[in-house]
Design an enzyme around this catalytic site. Structure first.
Site, mmCIF file in Angstrom:
data_model
loop_
_atom_site.group_PDB
_atom_site.id
_atom_site.type_symbol
_atom_site.label_atom_id
_atom_site.label_comp_id
_atom_site.label_asym_id
_atom_site.label_seq_id
_atom_site.Cartn_x
_atom_site.Cartn_y
_atom_site.Cartn_z
ATOM 1 N N HIS A 37 -59.836 8.064 -63.819
ATOM 2 C CA HIS A 37 -59.494 8.078 -62.389
ATOM 3 C C HIS A 37 -60.498 7.290 -61.552
ATOM 4 O O HIS A 37 -60.246 7.043 -60.364
ATOM 5 C CB HIS A 37 -59.448 9.516 -61.855
ATOM 6 C CG HIS A 37 -58.346 10.343 -62.407
ATOM 7 N ND1 HIS A 37 -57.035 9.925 -62.431
ATOM 8 C CD2 HIS A 37 -58.360 11.590 -62.962
ATOM 9 C CE1 HIS A 37 -56.280 10.875 -62.978
ATOM 10 N NE2 HIS A 37 -57.062 11.887 -63.319
ATOM 11 N N ASP A 66 -53.272 10.865 -71.113
ATOM 12 C CA ASP A 66 -53.673 11.960 -70.237
ATOM 13 C C ASP A 66 -52.475 12.307 -69.347
ATOM 14 O O ASP A 66 -51.705 11.434 -68.951
ATOM 15 C CB ASP A 66 -54.861 11.526 -69.377
ATOM 16 C CG ASP A 66 -55.472 12.656 -68.577
ATOM 17 O OD1 ASP A 66 -54.824 13.110 -67.607
ATOM 18 O OD2 ASP A 66 -56.592 13.080 -68.885
ATOM 19 N N ASP A 97 -54.520 17.165 -71.700
ATOM 20 C CA ASP A 97 -54.002 18.096 -70.705
ATOM 21 C C ASP A 97 -52.487 18.088 -70.564
ATOM 22 O O ASP A 97 -51.947 18.737 -69.665
ATOM 23 C CB ASP A 97 -54.661 17.856 -69.339
ATOM 24 C CG ASP A 97 -54.899 16.390 -69.045
ATOM 25 O OD1 ASP A 97 -54.321 15.539 -69.737
ATOM 26 O OD2 ASP A 97 -55.684 16.090 -68.131
#
Length: 371
Positions: A143, A180, A268
Site C-alpha cells: 500500500h 493480498d 488475508d
C-alpha cells in the site's frame, strides 16, 4: 538440488503499530484492545515461522536473514524528503504519516530490515542461488506510495527489491502478482507509467482502499495495458480465485513474458480474516503457489519470489503460509489444517459460484490480457 530460501528476521516481529483497536485509534468511544496491538500483530507473522519450525519443514529450507536495505536502495523509489520525515518521527516516539499506518519508535530501522529481506529473496532467485524464495516481511509494503505510507505499509518493499535487482543484475521485465485481499495500490502507483513491470492485483472489490474496484485502470503512457486489476466480489472462494488465475493472471503473464515473477503474498483472503470477507483456505494458497511455480517454469526459468504482505487471523494465517512453503519446497510436512474441512463446507453454493464464475468471465472478456 538447491533448497527454497526463506528469509525472516526477529527484528521485524518487534515492529509496533501503536495502540489501536483493529485499525481505529483508541480514544473517545473506542475502548483499548486486550493487547497492545491492533490488527497487524507480530503473532500473525511470527506464528508462520513457528509452525514451519515446529513441523521441521525448516530443515528442508535454507532459512536466513538479510542486511537492511540501504538508503541508496530506498531512494530508487522514495524521495529523500519522505525518508527523512519518516526517520525523524521514528527516532522520536513514532506517530503516523499516512492513512492507517501508525508506527512506534524505531520503525524506520525495522522497515529497512523488512525491505532488505525482500531484496535478498529476489536476489537469491535472480542469481540462481535458490529455485524460489519467500520473504516474511513486516511491516508490509504494497500500500505504500512513493511519498506516503498507507495501510500498515511504511516502505514499498517489492518495488525497492525490483529496482535493486534491475540495477545490480540487469533484470528486464518483471511481473508482480498481488493476491493480498486488498488492492496493491502502492505498487500500482509506482509502476503505472512503465512498461517493464506488469502489476496484477486480485482483491476484494470495495474493500481497501475503501470503495475501490479499479478494473478500468490499465496503466498510462508507456505503461498502458501493463496494469491489471481483478476485483472479486465479497464471498469469493477457492474456485473463483483459481478461475481468475486461469482466465486472467496466467494469460497476462504469458503476454508480458517476464524474466522474474514476484508474488505479493497477502494471506488475508482466508475465510476467517477480520479485515475482509473472502473464503480461501490453505489449499487455495497451495494451488495458487503451484500455478505461479508452473508459470515461472514456463516463462522465466522458474524465477519466482514471494514477499509477505497482509494476513490478520493469527490462528489461521500460519496454515496458509505453511501450505505455500510446502508447495515451493516440494515437501509435505504432514501438517493438518484444522480449519480445512470447515472452510471447505463454507464455500459458495452452486448459485453463488455460478455468479462468481460469470463475474470472472465477464472481466476476462472486458479486460483481455496485456496489450
Amino acid at each position: 538440488m538447491s533448497q527454497t530460501h526463506y528469509y525472516t528476521d526477529e527484528r521485524t516481529f518487534w515492529h509496533s503499530t501503536g495502540v489501536q483497536s483493529l485499525f481505529i485509534p483508541i480514544g473517545g468511544w473506542v475502548e483499548p484492545p486486550s493487547g497492545s496491538y491492533g490488527a497487524d500483530t507480530p503473532a500473525s507473522k511470527r506464528r508462520i515461522i513457528s509452525l514451519i519450525r515446529a513441523s521441521r519443514l525448516d530443515q528442508q529450507l535454507n532459512v536466513r536473514s538479510a542486511e537492511p536495505a540501504e538508503r541508496e536502495d530506498l531512494l530508487r523509489i522514495h524521495p529523500a524528503s519522505y525518508l527523512d520525515e519518516f526517520k525523524v518521527l521514528s527516532d522520536a516516539n513514532g506517530g503516523e504519516l499516512g492513512a492507517f499506518a501508525p508506527f512506534s519508535k524505531g520503525a524506520y530501522e525495522i522497515a529497512c530490515v523488512s525491505a532488505g529481506l525482500a531484496i535478498a529473496a529476489l536476489e537469491s532467485v535472480v542469481s540462481g542461488q535458490a529455485p524460489n524464495a519467500y520473504a516474511l516481511c513486516r511491516p508490509a509494503g504494497h500500500h505504500c506510495l512513493a511519498d506516503e505510507p498507507m495501510g500498515f505499509c511504511l516502505l514499498a518493499n517489492i518495488p525497492i527489491a525490483i529496482e535493486a535487482v534491475q540495477a545490480r543484475h540487469g533484470v528486464g521485465k518483471v511481473a508482480v502478482v498481488d493476491w493480498d485481499v486488498h488492492h496493491g495500490n502502492g505498487t500500482q502507483s509506482i509502476y503505472y507509467g512503465r512498461d517493464d513491470v506488469l502489476t496484477i492485483s486480485l482483491h476484494q472489490e470495495n474493500c481497501f482502499p475503501a470503495g475501490y474496484s479499479g478494473a478500468e485502470e490499465r496503466g498510462e503512457g508507456a505503461g498502458a495495458g501493463r496494469n491489471l486489476n481483478i476485483p472479486l466480489p465479497a464471498g469469493s472462494g477457492h474456485d473463483c480465485y483459481l478461475r481468475a488465475m486461469e482466465r486472467l493472471v496466467i494469460p497476462a503473464l504469458e503476454a508480458h513474458q517476464p524474466e522474474l515473477i514476484v508474488v505479493a503474498s497477502g494471506l488475508d483472503a482466508n475465510g476467517v480474516d477480520p479485515l475482509a470477507r473472502q473464503m480461501l483456505h490453505s489449499d487455495s494458497y497451495r494451488a495458487m503457489t503451484r500455478m505461479m511455480m508452473n508459470a515461472a517454469s514456463q516463462l522465466c526459468d522458474g524465477r519466482l519470489a514471494l514477499v509477505h504482505e497482509g494476513g490478520y487471523a493469527e490462528a489461521y494465517v500460519p496454515f496458509c503460509g505453511q501450505a505455500i512453503v510446502e508447495a515451493l519446497s516440494g515437501v509435505n510436512a504432514l501438517v493438518e489444517d484444522p480449519m480445512l474441512d470447515f472452510l471447505n463446507a463454507q464455500q459458495p453454493g452452486e448459485l453463488a459460484l455460478k455468479f462468481q464464475k460469470a463475474w470472472v468471465d465477464d472481466l476476462a472478456r472486458e479486460l483481455g490480457t496485456v496489450s
